[in-house]
Design a protein around this motif. Structure first.
Motif, PDB file in Angstrom:
ATOM      1  N   PRO A  83       0.820  -1.210   0.000  1.00  0.00           N
ATOM      2  CA  PRO A  83       0.000   0.000   0.000  1.00  0.00           C
ATOM      3  C   PRO A  83       0.854   1.260   0.000  1.00  0.00           C
ATOM      4  O   PRO A  83       1.966   1.271   0.544  1.00  0.00           O
ATOM      5  CB  PRO A  83      -0.796  -0.119   1.309  1.00  0.00           C
ATOM      6  N   PRO A  84       0.350   2.352  -0.573  1.00  0.00           N
ATOM      7  CA  PRO A  84       1.088   3.619  -0.574  1.00  0.00           C
ATOM      8  C   PRO A  84       1.358   4.109   0.845  1.00  0.00           C
ATOM      9  O   PRO A  84       0.569   3.864   1.763  1.00  0.00           O
ATOM     10  CB  PRO A  84       0.146   4.578  -1.307  1.00  0.00           C
ATOM     11  N   ALA A  85       2.460   4.817   1.016  1.00  0.00           N
ATOM     12  CA  ALA A  85       2.862   5.300   2.335  1.00  0.00           C
ATOM     13  C   ALA A  85       1.788   6.175   2.966  1.00  0.00           C
ATOM     14  O   ALA A  85       1.563   6.112   4.187  1.00  0.00           O
ATOM     15  CB  ALA A  85       4.176   6.068   2.224  1.00  0.00           C
ATOM     16  N   ALA A  86       1.114   6.991   2.163  1.00  0.00           N
ATOM     17  CA  ALA A  86       0.089   7.885   2.709  1.00  0.00           C
ATOM     18  C   ALA A  86      -1.072   7.089   3.291  1.00  0.00           C
ATOM     19  O   ALA A  86      -1.621   7.442   4.342  1.00  0.00           O
ATOM     20  CB  ALA A  86      -0.415   8.839   1.621  1.00  0.00           C
ATOM     21  N   GLN A  87      -1.453   6.005   2.612  1.00  0.00           N
ATOM     22  CA  GLN A  87      -2.548   5.180   3.123  1.00  0.00           C
ATOM     23  C   GLN A  87      -2.138   4.433   4.388  1.00  0.00           C
ATOM     24  O   GLN A  87      -2.939   4.277   5.312  1.00  0.00           O
ATOM     25  CB  GLN A  87      -3.000   4.199   2.045  1.00  0.00           C
ATOM     26  N   LEU A  88      -0.890   3.978   4.438  1.00  0.00           N
ATOM     27  CA  LEU A  88      -0.395   3.345   5.651  1.00  0.00           C
ATOM     28  C   LEU A  88      -0.418   4.324   6.818  1.00  0.00           C
ATOM     29  O   LEU A  88      -0.813   3.977   7.933  1.00  0.00           O
ATOM     30  CB  LEU A  88       1.030   2.824   5.444  1.00  0.00           C
ATOM     31  N   LYS A  89      -0.004   5.546   6.558  1.00  0.00           N
ATOM     32  CA  LYS A  89       0.019   6.558   7.610  1.00  0.00           C
ATOM     33  C   LYS A  89      -1.387   6.810   8.142  1.00  0.00           C
ATOM     34  O   LYS A  89      -1.596   6.924   9.367  1.00  0.00           O
ATOM     35  CB  LYS A  89       0.627   7.845   7.077  1.00  0.00           C
TER      36      LYS A  89
END
Length: 334
Positions: free
Chosen positions: A145-151
């Motif tokens: 998953p993209p880093a922004a979604q993980l965050k």
């Protein structure tokens, strides 16, 4: 040869009452003729219950009680039954007049969360959902998953965001959700053990996703539990002998979100990553719920961190195999 019971493939109770001989077999169909046998579904898996008793009516009644209790508890804790109490909590972010068993389990979860310094965290569900959604999409990025979604998902995780008492359970942050898959099977195993003991069963092996022994085998010898990292393995890499103890095993190989096997189902609630430190990690404890929760949490810890998670009151110990093949034990002789 020890049987390899696994979390998703085998659910069984093999029990002896009134001092009758007990058959320990990987083939439930070969149970002795005097046994009462039930086969069906429990906790989303095939289940076999075998009870040896000179009173077949009593045995049948006890099996019916076990089946009913498992079904009742599954209706509270299951993520796969839309009408469960847990699913209702996740849908609306709160639950009024929660079942007493859910409060009891959440109290245990708080203890495990504190003991493991947050490595065991039932609020991991938003992270799980993110990985499942990402890799189910066509052309999913193999890097995850993209880093922004993980965050964003990580902002919804933290057991400190769960408020509960006997009147209500509530999440204090939007988008929170819980999974009790890392502890509920152990909790249900413990409840079944209590039911059997109250009925006078003194020799039994119960597997509701995790193993727990009632006493020794009918001949006085310990129960043998085979340990393996693969669910379909026919060979154990270690065998534990237990009496009045529980065993739970966690392995990243048990389920992967991606086809390459890079992202396993054991997710770190602190970082959102899916580290694979061990081929398998097995915990022995007095109760199955404790073994279940600790095996998940310790799978995210470095070997030198594990001894600090072994509370003396739980009489817990660990048997693990690292990804490089090193076999380590903590709290065990040898």
């Amino acid at each position: 040869m020890a049987s390899l019971f696994t979390r998703r493939r085998a659910i069984a109770i093999i029990a002896a009452a009134a001092g009758l001989p007990l058959v320990r077999s990987a083939e439930p169909a070969r149970a002795a003729a005097d046994a009462v046998v039930w086969r069906g579904q429990a906790l989303g898996a095939q289940a076999t219950l075998i009870l040896h008793d000179d009173n077949r009516s009593r045995a049948a009644t006890l099996i019916a009680q076990v089946v009913a209790e498992v079904d009742r508890l599954e209706a509270i804790f299951s993520l796969y039954r839309s009408d469960s109490a847990l699913c209702e909590l996740n849908r609306v972010g709160g639950l009024a007049a929660p079942p007493t068993e859910m409060i009891a389990l959440l109290e245990r979860c708080r203890t495990y969360w504190e003991t493991t310094k947050g490595l065991f965290d039932p609020t991991i569900q938003p992270l799980w959902a993110l990985y499942a959604h990402h890799f189910s999409a066509s052309g999913a990025d193999a890097a995850g998953p993209p880093a922004a979604q993980l965050k964003t998902a990580l902002t919804r995780i933290g057991f400190d965001g769960v408020r509960f008492n006997r009147d209500r359970i509530a999440f204090i942050r939007p988008g929170m959700a819980m999974s009790l898959n890392g502890v509920a099977q152990g909790f249900i195993t413990d409840r079944v053990v209590n039911l059997l003991r109250n009925a006078g069963v003194t020799s039994s092996l119960v597997n509701m996703g995790e193993d727990r022994a009632v006493g020794a085998k009918a001949d006085g010898s310990p129960w043998s539990i085979g340990l393996a990292s693969q669910e379909d393995s026919l060979k154990a890499d270690a065998v534990l002998e237990i009496v009045d103890q529980a065993v739970a095993t966690s392995s990243a190989a048990g389920l992967h979100f991606d086809g390459s096997g890079r992202f396993g189902h054991i997710l770190d609630p602190r970082t959102g990553t899916a580290p694979q430190l061990y081929r398998r990690l097995s915990v022995v404890a007095k109760e199955a719920a404790t073994a279940d929760a600790l095996s998940t949490a310790m799978s995210l810890a470095a070997p030198q961190q594990i001894p600090d998670m072994l509370a003396p009151s739980d009489e817990a110990s660990v048997d693990l195999v690292t990804m490089s093949g090193e076999h380590l034990r903590f709290g065990m002789d040898g």
